[in-house]
Design a protein around this motif. Sequence first.
Motif, mmCIF file in Angstrom:
data_model
loop_
_atom_site.group_PDB
_atom_site.id
_atom_site.type_symbol
_atom_site.label_atom_id
_atom_site.label_comp_id
_atom_site.label_asym_id
_atom_site.label_seq_id
_atom_site.Cartn_x
_atom_site.Cartn_y
_atom_site.Cartn_z
ATOM 1 N N UNK A 15 1.003 -1.252 -0.198
ATOM 2 C CA UNK A 15 0.116 0.055 0.019
ATOM 3 C C UNK A 15 0.903 1.345 -0.129
ATOM 4 N N UNK A 16 1.741 1.359 -1.096
ATOM 5 C CA UNK A 16 2.394 2.675 -1.409
ATOM 6 C C UNK A 16 2.034 3.342 -2.521
ATOM 7 N N UNK A 17 2.222 4.508 -2.661
ATOM 8 C CA UNK A 17 2.164 5.372 -4.031
ATOM 9 C C UNK A 17 3.093 4.660 -4.742
ATOM 10 N N UNK A 18 2.702 4.847 -6.255
ATOM 11 C CA UNK A 18 3.415 4.308 -7.351
ATOM 12 C C UNK A 18 4.855 5.089 -7.357
ATOM 13 N N UNK A 19 5.135 5.967 -6.890
ATOM 14 C CA UNK A 19 6.450 6.845 -6.779
ATOM 15 C C UNK A 19 7.279 6.205 -6.055
ATOM 16 N N UNK A 20 6.756 5.793 -4.868
ATOM 17 C CA UNK A 20 7.552 5.228 -3.538
ATOM 18 C C UNK A 20 7.950 3.788 -4.024
ATOM 19 N N UNK A 21 7.010 3.221 -4.863
ATOM 20 C CA UNK A 21 7.203 1.981 -5.409
ATOM 21 C C UNK A 21 8.517 2.046 -6.272
ATOM 22 N N UNK A 22 8.518 3.069 -7.146
ATOM 23 C CA UNK A 22 9.683 3.283 -8.245
ATOM 24 C C UNK A 22 10.697 3.397 -7.679
ATOM 25 N N UNK A 23 10.982 4.227 -6.397
ATOM 26 C CA UNK A 23 12.032 4.473 -5.790
ATOM 27 C C UNK A 23 12.694 3.403 -5.077
ATOM 28 N N UNK A 24 11.884 2.568 -4.180
ATOM 29 C CA UNK A 24 12.120 1.301 -3.673
ATOM 30 C C UNK A 24 12.587 0.346 -4.560
ATOM 31 N N UNK A 25 12.009 0.346 -5.574
ATOM 32 C CA UNK A 25 12.465 -0.735 -6.642
ATOM 33 C C UNK A 25 13.859 -0.387 -7.272
ATOM 34 N N UNK A 26 14.155 0.906 -7.476
ATOM 35 C CA UNK A 26 15.391 1.103 -8.085
ATOM 36 C C UNK A 26 16.497 1.002 -6.978
ATOM 37 N N UNK A 27 16.007 1.209 -5.588
ATOM 38 C CA UNK A 27 17.095 0.732 -4.591
ATOM 39 C C UNK A 27 17.378 -0.582 -4.527
ATOM 40 N N UNK A 28 16.345 -1.364 -4.659
ATOM 41 C CA UNK A 28 16.495 -2.922 -4.313
ATOM 42 C C UNK A 28 17.246 -3.477 -5.796
ATOM 43 N N UNK A 29 17.044 -2.606 -6.914
ATOM 44 C CA UNK A 29 17.892 -3.174 -8.228
ATOM 45 C C UNK A 29 19.355 -2.864 -7.917
ATOM 46 N N UNK A 30 19.677 -1.728 -7.458
ATOM 47 C CA UNK A 30 21.087 -1.487 -7.278
ATOM 48 C C UNK A 30 21.755 -2.436 -6.173
ATOM 49 N N UNK A 31 20.901 -2.852 -5.159
ATOM 50 C CA UNK A 31 21.390 -3.590 -4.090
ATOM 51 C C UNK A 31 21.685 -5.077 -4.683
ATOM 52 N N UNK A 32 20.889 -5.682 -5.635
ATOM 53 C CA UNK A 32 20.897 -6.867 -6.170
ATOM 54 C C UNK A 32 21.834 -6.777 -7.249
ATOM 55 N N UNK A 33 22.070 -5.769 -7.934
ATOM 56 C CA UNK A 33 22.970 -5.663 -9.204
ATOM 57 C C UNK A 33 24.424 -5.301 -8.603
ATOM 58 N N UNK A 34 24.553 -4.429 -7.469
ATOM 59 C CA UNK A 34 25.923 -4.355 -6.992
ATOM 60 C C UNK A 34 26.442 -5.329 -6.242
ATOM 61 N N UNK A 35 25.565 -5.928 -5.425
ATOM 62 C CA UNK A 35 25.897 -6.775 -4.276
ATOM 63 C C UNK A 35 26.125 -8.248 -4.808
ATOM 64 N N UNK A 36 25.586 -8.631 -5.991
ATOM 65 C CA UNK A 36 25.621 -9.921 -6.338
ATOM 66 C C UNK A 36 26.876 -10.183 -7.407
ATOM 67 N N UNK A 37 27.645 -9.135 -7.495
ATOM 68 C CA UNK A 37 28.713 -9.145 -8.377
ATOM 69 C C UNK A 37 28.244 -8.999 -9.600
#
Length: 265
Positions: free
Chosen positions: A175-197
């Motif tokens: 139950x989050x605004x779409x803008x918050x989902x975009x920001x959170x998704x971008x953060x998760x992307x970089x965590x998975x992208x950078x942290x996985x090698x």
Amino acid sequence: MTEPPAPISPPARRSPRGLVRLCRVELLLFLREPAAVFFVLVFPLAMLLFLGVAYGTEPTGSGDDGVRFIDEYVPHIVVTIAVNLGVLGVAINISECRTSGVLRRYRLAPVPMWWFWFSQVAVGLLMFALAVAALLAVVAVAYGVVLAAPAQFALAVLTGLVFTFAAGVLLGSLDLPTRSVQITGTGLFFVMFLGSGAAVPRDSFPDWLRVLTAFNPMTPVIDASVDSYLGRSMVSELPELAAVLAASVVLVLIARSKSTWEGNR
């Protein structure tokens, strides 16, 4: 005096054409989202262009095995596409459908709810296939494709795709605004992208960071995809891939039982 029974309306006709039409609409909606198209189709090719030109033909490690930088990096890019689709594409699309009331209308419509979820999966798989095909086509022309064990490679990549889709479903259903989902998704992307090698090999990480990023769900996916792409054994990564699939099931169950599907934000 008893009242006459209420008339029974015939069940709604659920033609397969309606499902195909729904998938086509979802595909058009996906293509109208600039961020999703950029990260799925353009960003992987940009990674290949810049890093391939700089390091593509350089040998890795001691160079005795003949493995080039590009041979190890292609699986990284493929997994990156999967992460993009899940935590950005799927999450944002579900959030927009939820906040705009589309999911509420689906529940009231005379069509099964699984049509919506099937369309999300179908469009995601189609875009993933197109992005990977474009990537491998460029690699084949410029460097040559290795792909020594296609079946094992597909298993590793699909495991990552399942997890990122599950994460996207959970994130988009919150139950989050779409803008918050975009920001959170971008953060998760970089965590998975950078942290996985996927961006920088984990071998270059300090010890404490290597231990910490071992818990990244995409780490075993990256390792298994590289090993299978180069024809190495991925048996050691199988238990971790099984754990990633189990975590995917948990994420979907949480999304189904705890999330708000008919929010009004």
